[in-house]
Structures are given as structure tokens and as C-alpha cells.
Enzyme design. Structure first.
Site, mmCIF file in Angstrom:
data_model
loop_
_atom_site.group_PDB
_atom_site.id
_atom_site.type_symbol
_atom_site.label_atom_id
_atom_site.label_comp_id
_atom_site.label_asym_id
_atom_site.label_seq_id
_atom_site.Cartn_x
_atom_site.Cartn_y
_atom_site.Cartn_z
ATOM 1 N N HIS A 27 98.673 61.181 26.842
ATOM 2 C CA HIS A 27 98.880 62.113 27.942
ATOM 3 C C HIS A 27 97.890 63.269 27.812
ATOM 4 C CE1 HIS A 27 102.246 59.972 29.343
ATOM 5 N NE2 HIS A 27 103.042 60.264 28.347
ATOM 6 N N LYS B 127 112.597 68.067 34.849
ATOM 7 C CA LYS B 127 112.070 68.490 36.150
ATOM 8 C C LYS B 127 113.114 68.303 37.243
ATOM 9 C CE LYS B 127 108.470 66.193 37.641
ATOM 10 N NZ LYS B 127 108.745 65.607 38.961
#
Length: 891
Positions: free
Chosen positions: A160, A558
Site C-alpha cells: 500500500h 471509514k
């Protein structure tokens, strides 16, 4: 830069911590050398501008009226574009130097601590020997030994884009660190010290002149090479060192003279080259190439270790005769290549054990170059030959030779095989569904969509890797967004279609990944239904009823905010562990944790000890990514310490005392958890579901600009525009808030939740007696320490929504107030000396970079100077690197 840089005024709300003298000296030296480099490169004016901004940033932390910060902003606004870039790079270089000084000081402290221990003395409380001793006291020697044999630690490296440094910059930093360490080793002055200083100046000059920005995005194979460099430089030696240290403690005086008690418990994994979810750059061909590259590094490491071992195995046949089995091994080697063994016999006359090992080395080298006549068919075959040498040495009385370096080599073979790290495949469930629908309509040999072809080719690549390197090299297949029980058997079905039937398909363990809040809630129902599927049952019968379940920390956070996500993950683990017990499943929970707190970050060993009973059971697997890989595994001493801490926690997680504490706490504080969850989630949704929030978020943070950074092969978004957060990956969500000095993804909603409870004594009791809650509070405190309300307000002012800005700042103040009340602290990090000192050293300098970033953002947001937009973007990207280095976490 000057000595004053290591004595900044303490950031408001952070308690002062004394800087150790040795660290102070290192930072002073590096700061002075950087100042000389800046003067040489840009003249006195550049150094004066850097010093003036630094002084104002420091002064602003003790200036309640904000005059110093306003003066700093005015100074930054007056810089030319060129000067602004130079100043940003200067502060970024400082952070790299301060970081390496702190890292080296950690190593220095570790060395000093261990040098004070007597032989076989118990190490710190969080060490492996201490964990084992506690386990023996609670369950007895036999049970503790059995649990140690079953211990598993599986770090999985991912690519990532959270490592903002270029590899060239990382290499330069490592060379400077080596020179700093050399100064400790010298213990002398004169010309030697002068030479060290000259080389330091040269390396710091190189660091200053090396562009911190990549010219273009790295390829997937570039990312593979970056992580493999960590394995080459540290882990290849660190893991057998960890095994040896524990074995030495367990065996005491018999250490190195008898068979080891410790079996290798660490296995590396990698998603780099296998994770294709949302990354079109990961193709079947890239997967094959990634596996091949890792194999080359594995075999190179084994060759290097084997050659070192052979150099010390010069035992004469008269005193250390060969066993019949060793003689038979030599004859087999002769039958493979008479020329090879004749040459070896000449190099090692009358040294039968070295002779056999040299033959083994030739076969490892043949495996590396894919010479079918001499190559080993599998790591098991190599290990069997090494065991033959070891058993012969033991039988001849050469026990120290048998269980010394040769045992280390055997541990390496067991740990790394020929593949180094298991390559795990990941793909989105909807991609599989679309591929199956396409095949059903057109047939497997029909005119298929390109993505369907790629899906089938991925399974073929997996089969290729298994044939070349063994099943252990690549058998785990993670299904992103597992939202139906059909999503797991779909993997097995596609593998069969790719190979024309089940008899030729590769061995696969399909792993569900539950990512969103809804997925976590539905996880057990999905697992129950999938368990009834014939293909799933077939795999369970073949693998000993072992099931792996991955939990995503990012998207759930999130979805509902950090507190509610953490509680949902805890609840899901508890229910999945119960499901596993009911169905006689050997469960491994795979934690998809990121580096930042908004993505499940924080100390892994403490997180392990707070897990629900039965959810660990001696096995811990997690993702390690970006800057976390370098921070935890880049230095061999720090890597050793980290692995031992996490392994110790994994061993202890299901000790009766730990399990009882967590069970009782979960029941006792269930009502508190529910109240916290409801209040936190409502507060979080009030913000992120407000009209216009996504566009406002992109306006007040460098979200769009971060997407321009060439720091990873993977796109920052799944589809997208900022009209919705649904397609925004969690990494830029966290990264953007971090850059804006708000860190909202790590704490938002907690203040309101604690305030809703309102009972300080109840919260303090929970903090003292509920490990999960204590971990949450401590992690949020760390996140808050890296926020700055004054700087955050300036970012939030870039938007046109004063209501949202004030809501964020109110929650920040409320969260800080209640965290301090809950912990009974006088200031943020007052009880955490090391982390508090790090924040104390860095905060003013991060402020300076933030002001430069704000200058760039304001110019880009207002569009007042279109001609300079490119220069402003470049300045912004330079500051992103610097702020990431200063905060020491990104996404």
C-alpha cells in the site's frame, strides 16, 4: 541548524520529557552538519531563512497570542518558489536525520539493557522467555511446551502506498545511520573521528541533493524489490537469531549441544505481486515474476548461510567419522555429478561432513539456476540432506558442530523454503462473480472479457508457482468484500475452470475478507452457510479443518468511525471464535491492520493481549505495510525485539489469567461498550454524512494532491470522484487527515462518546480493568499528540463550511479533554516518555512544513496564480514527504 533544535519548547498539551544525553549529542552533531551542508549549497541566506522559520515555529508553542505563528506564516508567504522548496527539503532532511538518530538510540538502549543481563537471566516482562515462564506457571511445563511448538507469527508485507520515501533516500539514510553507529564503536578521537565526520558530511550532502520525489510511480516489481531488500538485510538472519535466543534460554548450559526445543514459528507472507484488488498493474505475469524474484532471494540467502557453515565445518574424518547415512549421501551426490564431487573431494580431503555440505551447496546453486539435473525438488529434500549431516555429526560426538551454525541453516530452510514469503492472491468478490457469469454465457474457451481472461490466468499463474516452488509458496486466496457464502466456493470453481477440472487445479485455501461494518456483523452467517458447500468441505477435510478469516480495519473505520469499528471488530472476533469452536475448526484470524491508528495501527503486542479469548489460540497474522515495514524490520536489533514481543504476546494471549481478564472485562463493560458505540457512531455519521462533506474533505486536505504522489503502483481510488467516500480507499482517507494535522480518522467520535457516559470514575475503572478500552484510549492519545489545533484550524479554513470546521475542532477539544480525564494525566503523553519525547522533538518542525504546505494549498485552492500551479503542486508534494517523515506515520 544549531544545537537549539534539540531543545524546543514543549508543544502545548504535551508534557516535557528530558532528552537523553547520547541522543542529544547525536542530534546536535547531525543538525550542525546539516547546517554546514545548507550553507555550502545555498549560502548564508538559506541557512538564515531555515533558522528564522525554525525559531518562530518553536516560539509559537509558548505564545498563547499566536504572534509567532503569524510571523512564521508571513515569512513563508514571502519566500520565492525556489526558496520555499529549499526550506521544505531542509526540514525534511532534518526529520530523516532525527529519525535515524532516535532509531539508533533505541538500538543503543537495547544493547545496554541486554549487556546488563546475567547469562540465562530473565529478560523484560514482554520478552519471549518471560511469557513462556508465565505460561509454565499457569498451565504446567508439558502444556506450555506444546503451545510453544504450535506458536505461529505471520507478518504479511503489503505494498500500500504509505511509504513516502524514495528507495534512494532510504539507502542514504541507512548509510548515515551506519556512520553514527561507527562513532560509538570508535571510542577514539583524532584522524579516525575526523574521517567519520568527513564521510557523514558527504552522505548528508548526498541526502540533501537527492530529490525526495520519484520521477514516476514504482512498478509492482519495484515494490517487490524494496521489501526483499529488507529480508536480505535483516530478516534472513533475524528469524534464526530469534529462535536461537529462546532456545539458549530454554536449554541453558545444554544450548548448542543438543536438539533444539524451539521450532520455527515465523512465516513471512506477501501481497506484493499478488494483490490485484483495484490494482490493474498486478497481472498474472507479474505474479509469476514476483514469485520468481522472491525465490532467487531465498536461495541466495540459503547459499550464503550454507557457505558460512561449510567454512567452519573442517572436522577431520579421524576424529569425526562419517555415519553410514552420510556416506550414502555422498554416494548419491557422486551419482548426480562425478565431476562436481571430484572437485569437492579435492577441496575437502578427509573432511566428510564439509564435503557433503559442499555437495548440498552445489545443489542449492543448481536449484537457483534451474538446473534440473542437480536441483532439489523441494525444500523438504534439502532439509533431509542437512539432517543427515547433522545426525552424523551428533553420532560422532561433534554436538556443537551439529547444533551450531548447521542448525541455524536448517531453521532458515524451514522458515523460508525456496519461496522466502508466501505470495497471497487477493481479488474482489464482484470480479469473480462477473467472470463466472461471463464464462457461463460464452464458455471457458469462448470470447471472454479481458478481465475474465486475467482471472483465469491468475489461477494458472498460481499453479505455475506451486509446481515450481511448492504448495507453501502460494495457496492462500483472499476474497475482498466477502458478502455472500457463494463468494468462497466461487474461487474453487474458477480454479477448476482454469485447469479443465479439479484434478489439475492448484491447492487453494479461499479466505474471506470482511471489511465493512455490515460485513463484520454478517460474518458468522456467511461462514456458516459457506461451511455447508461441498467444495469448502472438501478443502477442510484435506487441510485438517483449518480456516483463515481476514478482518479489515480500514473500511470499517471509514464506515462508522474508529471507536465503533474497533468495538465491531472485537465483537466479530468473539463470534467467529465461537463459530470455530462449535464447528471443530482450527481458526486463524488475519488482521488487516495499517500503520496509522485510523487503520488499526498501534503496538501489535498490546493489541494481541486485548483480543477475545480463543481468537488468537497461539496464531497471529497481520499485514505490515509502507513505513511500518521499515520501522519494524529495517534494523536487525529492532526487528528482533518486535518479533519477540509479538510472539510473546501471541503465546500469552490464551493463558488462563489473560483469557479470564478479557472474558470478565467484556461482560462487565458490555453496557459501557454499547453506550460508547451508539454515541460515537452517531457523532461520526453527523459529520461524514453531512451534505457536501466529501467535496469539503477534498478541499481542506491535500487529498487530490496525494493522489499525484508517485509512491505506489496501486491507484488511490477504486473508481471515483470525491462526490462519495464509498470508492475512496482508506489509505488516502487516513493520509489526508494526517497531513492536515487533524488525524480525524484515529479519534473522531470518541470525545462525544466519553462525554455521553460522563462518569469519570466509571471510565477510569474501565481504563484500568478493560484491556481493549485501555488500548483504544492509549492509541487515541498517541493520535492526538500528533494533532495541532492551531494548524488544523488553518487547513479547515480552506473550505467554505465553517459549521463542519467548528464541528471537527469541537470534537478534537472534547476528545483531548476526556482522554486526559480518563487516564488521569496532566497532559498528552505525560506517562509515555519515549513517545512524548519524539513528539516534543518534532512538533515545531512539522509546523514549519505544514505552513509551507498551507501556502501551496491556498494557492491551488484559490487559483489566483495559474501560471505557478505546477510549482505549487511540487512544493506541496515535497511537504507531504516531510510531514510524513516528521509524524512517522502516513496511512
Amino acid at each position: 541548524m544549531t544545537e537549539a533544535e534539540i531543545r524546543p519548547d514543549v508543544p502545548r498539551g504535551v508534557v516535557s520529557h528530558e532528552v537523553p544525553e547520547l541522543l542529544r549529542n547525536d542530534v546536535r552533531l547531525l543538525g550542525e552538519l546539516l547546517g554546514r551542508v545548507l550553507r555550502e549549497a545555498g549560502g548564508e541566506d538559506l541557512l538564515a531563512d531555515v533558522e528564522r522559520l525554525r525559531e518562530l515555529a518553536i516560539a509559537s508553542h509558548s505564545d498563547p497570542n499566536g504572534h509567532a505563528l503569524a510571523q512564521a506564516e508571513e515569512l513563508v508567504a514571502g519566500f520565492s518558489h525556489e526558496r520555499a522548496e529549499q526550506v521544505a527539503r531542509a526540514f525534511t532532511c532534518y526529520f530523516h536525520l532525527a529519525n535515524l538518530a532516535e532509531e539508533y538510540h533505541r538500538v543503543r538502549v537495547l544493547h545496554d539493557r541486554e549487556s546488563r543481563l546475567a547469562p540465562h537471566e530473565l529478560a523484560p516482562d514482554d520478552s519471549l522467555p518471560a511469557a513462556y515462564q508465565q505460561l509454565v506457571a499457569e498451565v504446567g511445563e508439558d502444556e506450555a511446551r506444546a503451545r510453544l511448538r504450535e506458536l505461529e507469527f505471520r507478518p504479511v508485507f503489503t505494498a500500500h502506498p504509505t511509504e513516502a520515501r524514495r528507495r534512494a533516500v532510504a539507502r542514504s539514510i541507512r548509510r548515515i545511520a551506519e556512520l553514527v553507529a561507527e562513532r560509538d564503536a570508535l571510542h577514539i578521537g583524532g584522524t579516525t573521528l575526523a574521517e567519520n565526520e568527513r564521510r557523514l558530511l558527504a552522505e548528508i550532502d548526498t541526502l540533501w541533493r537527492t530529490s525526495p520525489l520519484r520521477a514516476e510511480k514504482p512498478t509492482v516489481l519495484d515494490e517487490v524489490a524494496t521489501v526483499l531488500s529488507i529480508v536480505d538485510s535483516t530478516l534472513a538472519d533475524v528469524l534464526p537469531t530469534v529462535y536461537r535466543r529462546l532456545d539458549d534460554w530454554l536449554l541453558e548450559r545444554d544450548a548448542g549441544t543438543t536438539a533444539p526445543l524451539v521450532a520455527p514459528f515465523a512465516r513471512l507472507g506477501s501481497w506484493i505481486g499478488g494483490d490485484r484488488d483495484g490494482n490493474p498493474n498486478v497481472t498474472a505475469e507479474v505474479t509469476r515474476a514476483a514469485a520468481a524474484l522472491a525465490s532467487e532471494h531465498a536461495l541466495d540467502a540459503l547459499l550464503s548461510s550454507a557457505r558460512r557453515t561449510a567454512d567452519g565445518l573442517t572436522l577431520d574424518a579421524a576424529g569425526t567419522p562419517a555415519s553410514p547415512e552420510l556416506s550414502a549421501l555422498w554416494q548419491r551426490q557422486r551419482s548426480l555429478s562425478d565431476a562436481m564431487t571430484s572437485r569437492i573431494a579435492g577441496d575437502a580431503p578427509n573432511e566428510p561432513h564439509r564435503r557433503a555440505l559442499l555437495g548440498i551447496i552445489e545443489r542449492i546453486a543448481a536449484t537457483r539456476r534451474r538446473d534440473a539435473d542437480l536441483a532439489y525438488a523441494s525444500p523438504d529434500e534439502l532439509e533431509a540432506d542437512l539432517r543427515t549431516v547433522q545426525d552424523s555429526l551428533q553420532a560422532a560426538g561433534a554436538r556443537r558442530a551439529a547444533y551450531g551454525d548447521l542448525q541455524r541453516l536448517i531453521w532458515q530452510v524451514q522458515t523460508f523454503g525456496f519461496h522466502l514469503a508466501e505470495l497471497e492472491i487477493r481479488q474482489h468478490s464482484q470480479v469473480h462473480a462477473a467472470a463466472l457469469a461471463d464464462i457461463e454465457e460464452h464458455g471457458v474457451d469462448g470470447d471472454l472479457q479481458p478481465m475474465t481472461v486475467e482471472v483465469l490466468d491468475t489461477f494458472r499463474a498460481l499453479g505455475t508457482v506451486q509446481r515450481r516452488l511448492g504448495v507453501a509458496a502460494a495457496r492462500r486466496y483472499i476474497v475482498s468484500f466477502t458478502q455472500s457464502p457463494d463468494h468462497l466456493p466461487a474461487v474453487y470453481r474458477l480454479a477448476e475452470l482454469a485447469f479443465g477440472g479439479p484434478e489439475h487445479a492448484p491447492v487453494i485455501d479461499a479466505i474471506p475478507l470482511f471489511e465493512t461494518f455490515a460485513d463484520l456483523q454478517n460474518s458468522v452467517d456467511i461462514l456458516d452457510a459457506a461451511l455447508a458447500h461441498p467444495r469448502v468441505q472438501e478443502r477442510l477435510a484435506a487441510n485438517g479443518r483449518r480456516v483463515e478469516v481476514m478482518l479489515g480495519y480500514s473500511d470499517s473505520s471509514k464506515d462508522v468511525g474508529p471507536l465503533s469499528a474497533t468495538l465491531a471488530l472485537d465483537d466479530a472476533q468473539r463470534r467467529i471464535a465461537d463459530w470455530a469452536r462449535r464447528n471443530d475448526i482450527v481458526l486463524t484470524l488475519f488482521h488487516g491492520r495499517g500503520g496509522a491508528l485510523g487503520r488499526g495501527g498501534g503496538p501489535a503486542n498490546r493489541a494481541v493481549l486485548a483480543q477475545p479469548p480463543g481468537s488468537v489460540d497461539g496464531r497471529f497474522k497481520l499485514t505490515e505495510q509502507g513505513e511500518v515495514i521499515f520501522a519494524r524490520y529495517g534494523d536487525p536489533d529492532i526487528a528482533t525485539r518486535h518479533i519477540e514481543q509479538v510472539a510473546a504476546a501471541t503465546l500469552l494471549a490464551d493463558a488462563p489469567s489473560v483469557a479470564q481478564r478479557n472474558t470478565e472485562a467484556a461482560g462487565r463493560f458490555a453496557d459501557l461498550a454499547s453506550r460508547l458505540d451508539v454515541a460515537s457512531r452517531e457523532r461520526f455519521h453527523d459529520l461524514v454524512r453531512a451534505d457536501g462533506f466529501p467535496a469539503w474533505f477534498a478541499q481542506v486536505t491535500p487529498l487530490e494532491e496525494i493522489g499525484l504522489l508517485p509512491i505506489g503502483s496501486r491507484p488511490a481510488r477504486r473508481g471515483l470522484s470525491v462526490s462519495s467516500l464509498d470508492d475512496l480507499r482508506a489509505i488516502p482517507w487516513v493520509f489526508s487527515w494526517s497531513q492536515a494535522r487533524i488525524n480525524l480518522a484515529g479519534w473522531y467520535g470518541l470525545g462525544t462518546a466519553l462525554d455521553t457516559v460522563g462518569d469519570v470514575e466509571e471510565l477510569r475503572t474501565a481504563y484500568a480493568e478493560w484491556p481493549l478500552f485501555a488500548t483504544i484510549i492509549d492509541n487515541v492519545e498517541m493520535s492526538l499528540a500528533k494533532t495541532d489545533e492551531r494548524i488544523a484550524a488553518r487547513y479547515l479554513a480552506l473550505g467554505d463550511r465553517d459549521d463542519l470546521a467548528e464541528q471537527v475542532l469541537d470534537e478534537m477539544r472534547l476528545t483531548r479533554q476526556w482522554v486526559l480525564a480518563t487516564t488521569g494525566s496532566t497532559g498528552v503523553l505525560s506517562r509515555r516518555r519515549i513517545l512524548g519525547r519524539a513528539v516534543q522533538l518534532r512538533s515545531p518542525y512539522v509546523d514549519a512544513l505544514s505552513l509551507l504546505q498551507l501556502r501551496a494549498l491556498r494557492g491551488l485552492r484559490t487559483g489566483q496564480d495559474p501560471q505557478s500551479a505546477e510549482e505549487l503542486r511540487r512544493l506541496l508534494l515535497l511537504t507531504v514527504n516531510g510531514v510524513a517523515a516528521g509524524l512517522q506515520n502516513t496511512g
